[in-house]
Design a protein around this motif. Structure first.
Motif, mmCIF file in Angstrom:
data_model
loop_
_atom_site.group_PDB
_atom_site.id
_atom_site.type_symbol
_atom_site.label_atom_id
_atom_site.label_comp_id
_atom_site.label_asym_id
_atom_site.label_seq_id
_atom_site.Cartn_x
_atom_site.Cartn_y
_atom_site.Cartn_z
ATOM 1 N N SER A 213 0.680 -2.934 -8.121
ATOM 2 C CA SER A 213 1.368 -3.682 -7.059
ATOM 3 C C SER A 213 0.464 -3.989 -5.873
ATOM 4 O O SER A 213 0.708 -4.940 -5.133
ATOM 5 N N GLY A 214 -0.553 -3.156 -5.677
ATOM 6 C CA GLY A 214 -1.409 -3.320 -4.514
ATOM 7 C C GLY A 214 -0.827 -2.738 -3.243
ATOM 8 O O GLY A 214 -1.448 -2.818 -2.174
ATOM 9 N N ILE A 215 0.353 -2.149 -3.314
ATOM 10 C CA ILE A 215 0.972 -1.530 -2.143
ATOM 11 C C ILE A 215 0.273 -0.206 -1.849
ATOM 12 O O ILE A 215 0.022 0.587 -2.750
ATOM 13 N N ALA A 216 -0.047 0.045 -0.610
ATOM 14 C CA ALA A 216 -0.714 1.292 -0.233
ATOM 15 C C ALA A 216 0.214 2.471 -0.506
ATOM 16 O O ALA A 216 1.316 2.529 0.037
ATOM 17 N N PRO A 217 -0.206 3.399 -1.366
ATOM 18 C CA PRO A 217 0.666 4.534 -1.703
ATOM 19 C C PRO A 217 1.154 5.308 -0.491
ATOM 20 O O PRO A 217 2.277 5.821 -0.500
ATOM 21 N N ALA A 218 0.342 5.378 0.557
ATOM 22 C CA ALA A 218 0.746 6.135 1.744
ATOM 23 C C ALA A 218 2.058 5.618 2.321
ATOM 24 O O ALA A 218 2.861 6.389 2.870
ATOM 25 N N THR A 219 2.323 4.306 2.189
ATOM 26 C CA THR A 219 3.563 3.747 2.723
ATOM 27 C C THR A 219 4.760 4.096 1.850
ATOM 28 O O THR A 219 5.907 4.037 2.310
ATOM 29 N N LEU A 220 4.504 4.437 0.599
ATOM 30 C CA LEU A 220 5.593 4.711 -0.346
ATOM 31 C C LEU A 220 6.076 6.149 -0.280
ATOM 32 O O LEU A 220 7.142 6.461 -0.811
ATOM 33 N N PHE A 221 5.274 7.032 0.328
ATOM 34 C CA PHE A 221 5.604 8.453 0.344
ATOM 35 C C PHE A 221 5.579 9.017 1.771
ATOM 36 O O PHE A 221 5.312 10.181 1.990
ATOM 37 N N ALA A 222 5.914 8.138 2.729
ATOM 38 C CA ALA A 222 5.847 8.510 4.145
ATOM 39 C C ALA A 222 7.068 9.297 4.597
ATOM 40 O O ALA A 222 7.021 9.977 5.616
ATOM 41 N N ARG B 110 -0.744 12.349 -2.824
ATOM 42 C CA ARG B 110 -1.283 13.114 -1.697
ATOM 43 C C ARG B 110 -2.658 13.667 -2.049
ATOM 44 O O ARG B 110 -3.597 13.590 -1.242
ATOM 45 N N ARG B 111 -2.784 14.204 -3.266
ATOM 46 C CA ARG B 111 -4.054 14.804 -3.682
ATOM 47 C C ARG B 111 -5.086 13.743 -4.069
ATOM 48 O O ARG B 111 -6.292 13.958 -3.914
ATOM 49 N N LEU B 112 -4.618 12.618 -4.588
ATOM 50 C CA LEU B 112 -5.521 11.572 -5.082
ATOM 51 C C LEU B 112 -5.151 10.227 -4.445
ATOM 52 O O LEU B 112 -4.654 9.317 -5.107
ATOM 53 N N PRO B 113 -5.403 10.070 -3.144
ATOM 54 C CA PRO B 113 -4.977 8.850 -2.439
ATOM 55 C C PRO B 113 -5.716 7.597 -2.900
ATOM 56 O O PRO B 113 -5.243 6.482 -2.654
#
Length: 412
Positions: A273-282, A383-386
């Motif tokens: 998707s190209g969505i930054a994972p950090a935004t999905l698990f905030a 979290r472990r593999l950003p």
């Protein structure tokens, strides 16, 4: 049952081989085609009608005129069914008392005895153990820089969790997975006799193992689901050993299959998707929304069948007693009448929802557990593999009903 001319006048029969890689690698173009029509079609390869609309699928999952069992209301002779195959007698035995294959009152009794182990307040207590397992799995491969995420992360976690819940040793999880995979192969389209015989042998081995565990649990009762199934009573009755074995096998097989596929399919969807994972698990709310979108966007189960329990009408079509229909869960989750831009992976959508866990009396008993496993596993993984990324283009396994990846090669 082939469609007659009257029943077929509003829908052209479609022939698509479920074993065709072009199809099972990406079934969504077919679903898009069906959604442009009346959303119901006769699938010639399966020889039954299929429903793809979200409203119809949701309704049929709850419609008690259709069921997972048919021989309780009709004989094989009445339905024109062939006799059971002797070489799969042991596999059939594992299915005889399966929650997925029963209708009330047997289904009600069995589900009532098992259900309390899977209610949300109980599975919530497993969060620390699931997080521990997720991190232990990551620890085994993080230094290598790459891994097959299916084999080394997605598969072991739910297998260990459900084994421990039932009361089986965690170290048995790899063997349980092998038995399960051999048995699940029976649900492939056009299964061969060799596959049938192998699934039957796996069933024998699985049942023998569980019988030995039942003996041990009777000698030394424990605080686990197996002991509960052996001792709990409803209306003065207990489960017999065959019912306990069928239920344990179903929980073990179903308790990891969908979670494994959703993990693989969901990680793939996020990375593509190209969505930054950090935004999905905030936040907890966004984590939950992300998992629900993973379940909707690339569902782990694409078809669930039902029998018409009488001569009935639905959606303007007549169905005869014993006739099979296909409920297309993966297609319903991409229904443009229900979802805005259904082919877009959007964890921030405000029209969420899915039928990936089914509905009605056969709603997945393990859904609360699966959701917690997925929420924790995804959160810990990213979290472990950003900087997780796809190392190779993923490919799906040739088991159309169970839509999941063969491998998910990733790097970081």
């Amino acid at each position: 049952m082939a469609p007659d001319s009257d029943r077929d006048k509003n829908s052209t029969p479609i022939a698509v081989d479920p074993r065709d890689p072009e199809f099972y690698q990406n079934p969504y173009p077919l679903y898009d085609l069906i959604h442009r029509g009346d959303q119901t079609f006769f699938w010639k390869n399966y020889d039954h009608w299929c429903f793809t609309g979200f409203k119809d699928v949701s309704s049929l999952l709850r419609d008690r005129r259709f069921g997972r069992q048919i021989l309780h209301v009709a004989t094989r002779d009445e339905l024109g069914l062939p006799p059971p195959k002797p070489h799969v007698a042991d596999f059939d035995q594992t299915e005889k008392h399966s929650l997925l294959a029963l209708e009330p009152p047997e289904h009600t009794r069995l589900r009532g005895l098992v259900n309390r182990a899977f209610v949300s307040r109980h599975v919530e207590q497993l969060r620390p153990r699931i997080a521990q397992l997720a991190n232990e799995m990551i620890d085994t491969f993080i230094a290598s820089g790459d891994t097959d995420l299916i084999q080394n992360f997605a598969a072991p976690i739910p297998a260990i969790v459900i084994a421990e819940m039932i009361g089986l040793p965690a170290e048995m999880a790899p063997q349980l997975l092998k038995w399960s995979n051999r048995m699940v192969a029976m649900y492939m389209f056009g299964v061969t006799e060799a596959t049938e015989r192998d699934a039957n042998q796996a069933s024998i081995e699985f049942m023998d193992y569980l019988r030995s565990q039942i003996t041990q649990h009777r000698r030394a009762p424990r605080e686990d689901l197996l002991t509960h199934m052996l001792t709990a009573e409803i209306d003065g009755t207990r489960l017999n050993d065959d019912e306990v074995i069928s239920t344990a096998i179903l929980l073990l097989n179903a308790g990891h299959e969908a979670t494994v596929h959703t993990t693989g399919n969901g990680v793939k969807s996020i990375l593509e998707s190209g969505i930054a994972p950090a935004t999905l698990f905030a936040s907890e709310a966004q984590v939950a929304a992300t998992i629900e979108e993973c379940l909707r966007f690339d569902a782990p189960l694409h078809m669930f069948t039902r029998y018409a329990l009488a001569d009935i009408e639905f959606g303007g079509r007549q169905f005869t007693k014993g006739e099979t229909i296909g409920l297309m869960l993966g297609a319903a989750n991409r229904d443009p009448k229900r979802f805005n831009q259904p082919n877009k992976f959007d964890p921030f959508r405000n029209d969420g929802g899915n039928v990936s866990f089914g509905a009605g009396i056969h709603f997945c008993i393990g859904a609360p557990l699966a959701r917690i496993e997925l929420q924790i596993a995804f959160s810990e993984l990213f979290r472990r593999l950003p900087h997780l990324r796809l190392a190779e283009p993923p490919s799906y396994a040739n088991v159309y009903h169970f839509h999941g990846l063969q491998r998910l090669d990733v790097a970081w």
